[in-house]
Design a protein around this motif. Structure first.
Motif, PDB file in Angstrom:
ATOM      1  N   GLY A  22      20.926  63.884  79.788  1.00 22.88           N
ATOM      2  CA  GLY A  22      20.645  62.701  80.610  1.00 22.88           C
ATOM      3  C   GLY A  22      20.690  61.429  79.782  1.00 22.88           C
ATOM      4  O   GLY A  22      19.838  61.221  78.924  1.00 22.88           O
ATOM      5  N   PRO A  36      17.878  55.327  80.235  1.00 24.34           N
ATOM      6  CA  PRO A  36      17.263  54.543  79.156  1.00 24.34           C
ATOM      7  C   PRO A  36      16.539  55.429  78.128  1.00 24.34           C
ATOM      8  O   PRO A  36      16.610  55.173  76.924  1.00 24.34           O
ATOM      9  CB  PRO A  36      16.253  53.649  79.875  1.00 24.34           C
ATOM     10  N   ILE A  37      15.863  56.483  78.596  1.00 25.10           N
ATOM     11  CA  ILE A  37      15.071  57.300  77.666  1.00 25.10           C
ATOM     12  C   ILE A  37      15.955  58.283  76.904  1.00 25.10           C
ATOM     13  O   ILE A  37      15.735  58.540  75.711  1.00 25.10           O
ATOM     14  CB  ILE A  37      13.909  58.000  78.418  1.00 25.10           C
ATOM     15  N   ASP A  69      25.632  63.420  79.944  1.00 20.25           N
ATOM     16  CA  ASP A  69      25.243  62.900  81.262  1.00 20.25           C
ATOM     17  C   ASP A  69      26.233  63.288  82.351  1.00 20.25           C
ATOM     18  O   ASP A  69      27.442  63.271  82.171  1.00 20.25           O
ATOM     19  CB  ASP A  69      25.091  61.372  81.258  1.00 20.25           C
ATOM     20  N   HIS A  70      25.633  63.589  83.467  1.00 21.97           N
ATOM     21  CA  HIS A  70      26.289  63.936  84.706  1.00 21.97           C
ATOM     22  C   HIS A  70      27.299  62.868  85.162  1.00 21.97           C
ATOM     23  O   HIS A  70      28.375  63.160  85.651  1.00 21.97           O
ATOM     24  CB  HIS A  70      25.133  64.020  85.698  1.00 21.97           C
ATOM     25  N   ASN A 121      21.617  56.118  86.966  1.00 21.63           N
ATOM     26  CA  ASN A 121      20.515  55.990  87.925  1.00 21.63           C
ATOM     27  C   ASN A 121      19.981  54.562  87.975  1.00 21.63           C
ATOM     28  O   ASN A 121      19.554  54.090  89.024  1.00 21.63           O
ATOM     29  CB  ASN A 121      19.372  56.966  87.576  1.00 21.63           C
ATOM     30  N   TRP A 137      20.087  51.074  91.448  1.00 23.46           N
ATOM     31  CA  TRP A 137      19.287  49.942  91.941  1.00 23.46           C
ATOM     32  C   TRP A 137      19.589  48.682  91.116  1.00 23.46           C
ATOM     33  O   TRP A 137      18.752  47.789  90.982  1.00 23.46           O
ATOM     34  CB  TRP A 137      17.784  50.277  91.940  1.00 23.46           C
ATOM     35  N   MET A 145      14.068  43.960  87.495  1.00 24.13           N
ATOM     36  CA  MET A 145      13.044  44.844  86.920  1.00 24.13           C
ATOM     37  C   MET A 145      11.686  44.146  86.998  1.00 24.13           C
ATOM     38  O   MET A 145      11.621  42.925  87.091  1.00 24.13           O
ATOM     39  CB  MET A 145      13.408  45.175  85.474  1.00 24.13           C
ATOM     40  N   PHE A 146      10.607  44.930  86.940  1.00 19.88           N
ATOM     41  CA  PHE A 146       9.291  44.312  87.056  1.00 19.88           C
ATOM     42  C   PHE A 146       8.606  44.109  85.708  1.00 19.88           C
ATOM     43  O   PHE A 146       7.496  43.596  85.654  1.00 19.88           O
ATOM     44  CB  PHE A 146       8.394  45.047  88.054  1.00 19.88           C
ATOM     45  N   THR A 147       9.224  44.537  84.623  1.00 21.61           N
ATOM     46  CA  THR A 147       8.678  44.180  83.307  1.00 21.61           C
ATOM     47  C   THR A 147       9.751  43.405  82.541  1.00 21.61           C
ATOM     48  O   THR A 147      10.949  43.616  82.734  1.00 21.61           O
ATOM     49  CB  THR A 147       8.250  45.422  82.487  1.00 21.61           C
ATOM     50  N   VAL A 198      25.143  69.086  83.123  1.00 24.76           N
ATOM     51  CA  VAL A 198      24.569  70.302  82.542  1.00 24.76           C
ATOM     52  C   VAL A 198      24.231  71.243  83.705  1.00 24.76           C
ATOM     53  O   VAL A 198      23.470  70.891  84.603  1.00 24.76           O
ATOM     54  CB  VAL A 198      23.335  69.980  81.674  1.00 24.76           C
ATOM     55  N   THR A 242      15.961  64.649  79.571  1.00 18.89           N
ATOM     56  CA  THR A 242      15.620  63.301  80.058  1.00 18.89           C
ATOM     57  C   THR A 242      16.420  63.034  81.334  1.00 18.89           C
ATOM     58  O   THR A 242      17.034  61.978  81.484  1.00 18.89           O
ATOM     59  CB  THR A 242      15.917  62.222  78.989  1.00 18.89           C
ATOM     60  N   GLY A 275      11.229  59.686  82.958  1.00 18.42           N
ATOM     61  CA  GLY A 275      10.770  59.751  84.346  1.00 18.42           C
ATOM     62  C   GLY A 275      10.470  61.170  84.791  1.00 18.42           C
ATOM     63  O   GLY A 275       9.531  61.412  85.544  1.00 18.42           O
ATOM     64  N   LEU A 307       6.742  54.195  83.247  1.00 18.78           N
ATOM     65  CA  LEU A 307       7.242  52.947  82.649  1.00 18.78           C
ATOM     66  C   LEU A 307       8.032  53.284  81.393  1.00 18.78           C
ATOM     67  O   LEU A 307       7.713  54.256  80.694  1.00 18.78           O
ATOM     68  CB  LEU A 307       6.062  52.051  82.259  1.00 18.78           C
ATOM     69  N   LEU A 308       9.015  52.469  81.088  1.00 16.28           N
ATOM     70  CA  LEU A 308       9.830  52.726  79.900  1.00 16.28           C
ATOM     71  C   LEU A 308       8.959  52.790  78.651  1.00 16.28           C
ATOM     72  O   LEU A 308       9.235  53.547  77.724  1.00 16.28           O
ATOM     73  CB  LEU A 308      10.910  51.650  79.779  1.00 16.28           C
TER      74      LEU A 308
HETATM   75  C1  LIG Z   1      13.830  49.576  91.267  1.00 15.23           C
HETATM   76  C2  LIG Z   1      13.221  50.067  89.996  1.00 15.23           C
HETATM   77  C3  LIG Z   1      12.822  49.150  89.050  1.00 15.23           C
HETATM   78  C4  LIG Z   1      12.250  49.588  87.878  1.00 15.23           C
HETATM   79  N1  LIG Z   1      11.847  48.646  86.978  1.00 15.23           N
HETATM   80  C5  LIG Z   1      11.202  49.041  85.872  1.00 15.23           C
HETATM   81  C6  LIG Z   1      10.693  48.077  84.947  1.00 15.23           C
HETATM   82  O1  LIG Z   1      10.812  46.876  85.134  1.00 15.23           O
HETATM   83  N2  LIG Z   1      10.039  48.531  83.851  1.00 15.23           N
HETATM   84  C7  LIG Z   1       9.852  49.862  83.600  1.00 15.23           C
HETATM   85  O2  LIG Z   1       9.234  50.200  82.587  1.00 15.23           O
HETATM   86  N3  LIG Z   1      10.330  50.793  84.443  1.00 15.23           N
HETATM   87  C8  LIG Z   1      10.981  50.407  85.566  1.00 15.23           C
HETATM   88  N4  LIG Z   1      11.450  51.356  86.428  1.00 15.23           N
HETATM   89  C9  LIG Z   1      11.186  52.770  86.113  1.00 15.23           C
HETATM   90  C10 LIG Z   1      12.151  53.318  85.030  1.00 15.23           C
HETATM   91  O3  LIG Z   1      12.760  52.332  84.314  1.00 15.23           O
HETATM   92  C11 LIG Z   1      13.252  54.124  85.606  1.00 15.23           C
HETATM   93  O4  LIG Z   1      12.693  55.116  86.406  1.00 15.23           O
HETATM   94  C12 LIG Z   1      14.164  54.734  84.516  1.00 15.23           C
HETATM   95  O5  LIG Z   1      15.428  54.870  85.096  1.00 15.23           O
HETATM   96  C13 LIG Z   1      13.699  56.088  83.952  1.00 15.23           C
HETATM   97  O6  LIG Z   1      14.553  56.427  82.887  1.00 15.23           O
HETATM   98  P1  LIG Z   1      14.943  57.922  82.492  1.00 15.23           P
HETATM   99  O7  LIG Z   1      15.861  57.788  81.322  1.00 15.23           O
HETATM  100  O8  LIG Z   1      13.737  58.747  82.339  1.00 15.23           O
HETATM  101  O9  LIG Z   1      15.702  58.551  83.743  1.00 15.23           O
HETATM  102  P2  LIG Z   1      17.012  58.075  84.574  1.00 15.23           P
HETATM  103  O10 LIG Z   1      17.273  56.624  84.411  1.00 15.23           O
HETATM  104  O11 LIG Z   1      16.791  58.605  85.932  1.00 15.23           O
HETATM  105  O12 LIG Z   1      18.188  58.856  83.854  1.00 15.23           O
HETATM  106  C14 LIG Z   1      18.421  60.215  84.011  1.00 15.23           C
HETATM  107  C15 LIG Z   1      19.872  60.515  83.676  1.00 15.23           C
HETATM  108  O13 LIG Z   1      20.054  61.935  83.683  1.00 15.23           O
HETATM  109  C16 LIG Z   1      21.288  62.254  84.257  1.00 15.23           C
HETATM  110  N5  LIG Z   1      21.262  63.627  84.781  1.00 15.23           N
HETATM  111  C17 LIG Z   1      20.523  64.136  85.790  1.00 15.23           C
HETATM  112  N6  LIG Z   1      20.767  65.446  85.946  1.00 15.23           N
HETATM  113  C18 LIG Z   1      21.682  65.787  85.005  1.00 15.23           C
HETATM  114  C19 LIG Z   1      22.342  66.994  84.653  1.00 15.23           C
HETATM  115  N7  LIG Z   1      22.108  68.148  85.286  1.00 15.23           N
HETATM  116  N8  LIG Z   1      23.242  66.963  83.640  1.00 15.23           N
HETATM  117  C20 LIG Z   1      23.484  65.822  82.947  1.00 15.23           C
HETATM  118  N9  LIG Z   1      22.885  64.647  83.249  1.00 15.23           N
HETATM  119  C21 LIG Z   1      21.996  64.631  84.251  1.00 15.23           C
HETATM  120  C22 LIG Z   1      21.468  61.206  85.361  1.00 15.23           C
HETATM  121  O14 LIG Z   1      22.850  61.051  85.669  1.00 15.23           O
HETATM  122  C23 LIG Z   1      20.858  59.955  84.704  1.00 15.23           C
HETATM  123  O15 LIG Z   1      21.813  59.154  84.038  1.00 15.23           O
HETATM  124  C24 LIG Z   1      12.068  50.965  87.611  1.00 15.23           C
HETATM  125  C25 LIG Z   1      12.504  51.906  88.552  1.00 15.23           C
HETATM  126  C26 LIG Z   1      13.074  51.459  89.738  1.00 15.23           C
HETATM  127  C27 LIG Z   1      13.516  52.484  90.715  1.00 15.23           C
END
Ligand SMILES: Cc1cc2nc3c(=O)[nH]c(=O)nc-3n(C[C@H](O)[C@H](O)[C@H](O)COP(=O)(O)OP(=O)(O)OC[C@H]3O[C@@H](n4cnc5c(N)ncnc54)[C@H](O)[C@@H]3O)c2cc1C
Length: 423
Positions: free
Chosen positions: A18, A21-22, A41-42, A48, A52, A57-59, A118, A164, A384, A394-395
């Motif tokens: 994945g 960001p994380i 990544d998928h 993701n 949106w 973003m809210f931070t 994956v 992630t 997430g 939160l990030l």
């Molecule tokens: C509208 C909105 C605003 C936000 N604003 C903020 C903010 O201001 N500050 C803050 O701290 N947080 C914010 N968030 C929360 C946070 O930033 C997000 O949820 C963030 O995207 C989480 O990051 P992540 O890397 O954990 O997961 P994701 O961003 O969901 O990334 C997961 C990745 O995994 C991949 N994936 C999934 N399944 C598979 C698979 N089987 N094989 C390979 N790849 C796969 C997906 O394609 C994706 O790219 C916000 C969320 C939303 C919805």
């Protein structure tokens, strides 16, 4: 107490599943420590967030970036113009100006695989249900099956897997109690998710249409307010906004202002107030409806939908609409780890170890490497997805998780590359 040793020295093979960001940050951190990293990544990098991408973003940017990430970007391209630390970027700007440049840094670029899903992760020798100890399983490599758009199926091996994949993978149920409604088989053209850019690129789909939306969180709030705005210039536009009832039977909004705690200047509280007004029925274009969920969806011959809502134990309400929008959140996917032993929290469907910390309030959440252990040795869930279907990730949580995890894996409690990058 675990019966295996989480410490693994670099260079060992790390697969990060994945590239959100994380995932990107995890890959970067691991590369700085000398691990051999593949980031898979998928879809696209940060796909993701792009869903949106039109929303702010809210931070502010300084909370969504790290000293290590910024140092990597400056080392790669000293003249790169970085966002203002106090700016509230849209998701799209965050991806274009930070995440994609990071994924393209020499440190990780060669190990990045996009459009590569994956499909399955197992051990090379140990079965899920055999009697092997944690120590034996931990010594056995992971086998990762990937289905790539350009290469077809291929496999990777790893000593450590860091999942992630976020909590945006599957839609939550829209029927009463979170179940599934009876619905037509082919309905993708008329049932959408709420992250539509109502006033931008998806306007054609929504303009002068009757839309029925189900949900009461942040995504529903953004969608409802944008639809009301659209109705000002296109008065035939109508929204039936279906939310769960409160104890008096009135439509409710979940508390979306919590994120404003981290950024008091942000307009989330204003958004919340606008939604409360809409749910009181103050707009002629937005009709609030309290219901327990959607019982069934029927497609009628003219192409529109007939939606049956459950409004009481035996009471239903019918509404026809051109489009149904799901705005009640998404949940993580776990089926690709069927062959592993991962403990999950029955309440949130996140990993069990992280559940207690995820439920505490943002400023007090304190991640330790131990809280990230799962029952599968060397398999970790960050980002997430560590919150399961719970909101509020939160990030900053993710960055704390990464630091704590590598301190555990590296066997050095004081290991902190973020601090080092600031010196
Ligand atoms: C509208 C909105 C605003 C936000 N604003 C903020 C903010 O201001 N500050 C803050 O701290 N947080 C914010 N968030 C929360 C946070 O930033 C997000 O949820 C963030 O995207 C989480 O990051 P992540 O890397 O954990 O997961 P994701 O961003 O969901 O990334 C997961 C990745 O995994 C991949 N994936 C999934 N399944 C598979 C698979 N089987 N094989 C390979 N790849 C796969 C997906 O394609 C994706 O790219 C916000 C969320 C939303 C919805």
């Amino acid at each position: 107490m675990i019966d295996w040793d989480p410490e693994i020295d670099s260079p060992a093979a790390v697969v990060v599943v994945g590239a959100g960001p994380i995932g990107i940050e995890t890959a970067l951190y691991a590369r700085f420590l000398g691990y051999d990293v593949q980031l898979i990544d998928h879809g696209k990098v940060a796909g993701n967030v792009l869903k949106w991408g039109h929303l702010k973003m809210f931070t502010p940017f300084h909370r969504n970036s790290t000293s290590l990430g910024l140092a990597a970007l400056r080392a790669q391209e000293p003249d790169l113009k970085l966002p203002d630390p106090n700016a509230y970027l849209t998701g799209q700007q965050y991806v274009n100006e930070y995440l994609v440049p990071l994924a393209k840094t020499d440190l990780i670029y060669d190990g990045v695989h996009v459009h590569s899903r994956v499909v399955s992760i197992s051990r090379v020798q140990s079965q899920r249900d055999d009697a092997s100890s944690g120590d034996e399983r931990g010594g056995d490599e992971f086998r990762i099956l990937v289905d790539s758009k350009s290469r077809g199926p291929w496999t990777a091996r790893a000593d450590i897997v860091i999942d992630t994949t976020g909590n945006f993978s599957l839609p939550r149920g829209i029927a009463p109690g979170g179940g599934s409604p009876i619905e037509p088989v082919e309905s993708e053209d008329v049932i959408k998710h709420a992250w539509l850019d109502v006033l931008g690129k998806h306007q054609d789909l929504l303009r002068d249409k009757h839309v029925l939306m189900y949900g009461n969180g942040l995504e529903a709030a953004h969608f409802a307010v944008a639809m009301e705005q659209l109705a000002k210039s296109h008065p035939q536009t109508k929204l039936s906004w279906v939310t769960l009832p409160d104890e008096n039977g009135n439509p409710t909004l979940r508390d979306i202002s919590c994120a404003a705690v981290y950024s008091p200047s942000h307009e989330l509280s204003e958004l919340q107030q606008q939604c409360h007004a809409l749910l009181k029925g103050t707009s002629s274009s937005v009709v609030p409806i309290a219901a327990w969920g959607i019982e069934r969806i029927d497609r009628i011959p003219n192409g529109t939908l007939n939606v049956t809502l459950l409004t009481g134990f035996e009471d239903t309400l019918q509404r026809s609409c051109d489009l149904l929008v799901r705005a009640n959140g998404m949940k993580p996917q776990w089926d690709f780890v069927d062959a592993l032993r991962i403990d999950r929290c029955s309440h949130t469907d996140g990993p069990k170890g992280a559940a207690a910390i995820a439920s505490s309030s943002g400023e007090q959440r304190s991640w330790t490497g131990e809280s990230l252990l799962t029952t599968e040795p060397h398999y970790y869930v960050l980002g997430g997805k560590s919150f399961g279907s719970r909101d509020g990730f939160l990030l900053q949580d993710g960055y704390q998780q990464i630091r704590s995890l590598f301190a555990l894996i590296g066997g050095r409690a004081d290991l902190d590359l973020y601090k080092r990058a600031m010196e």
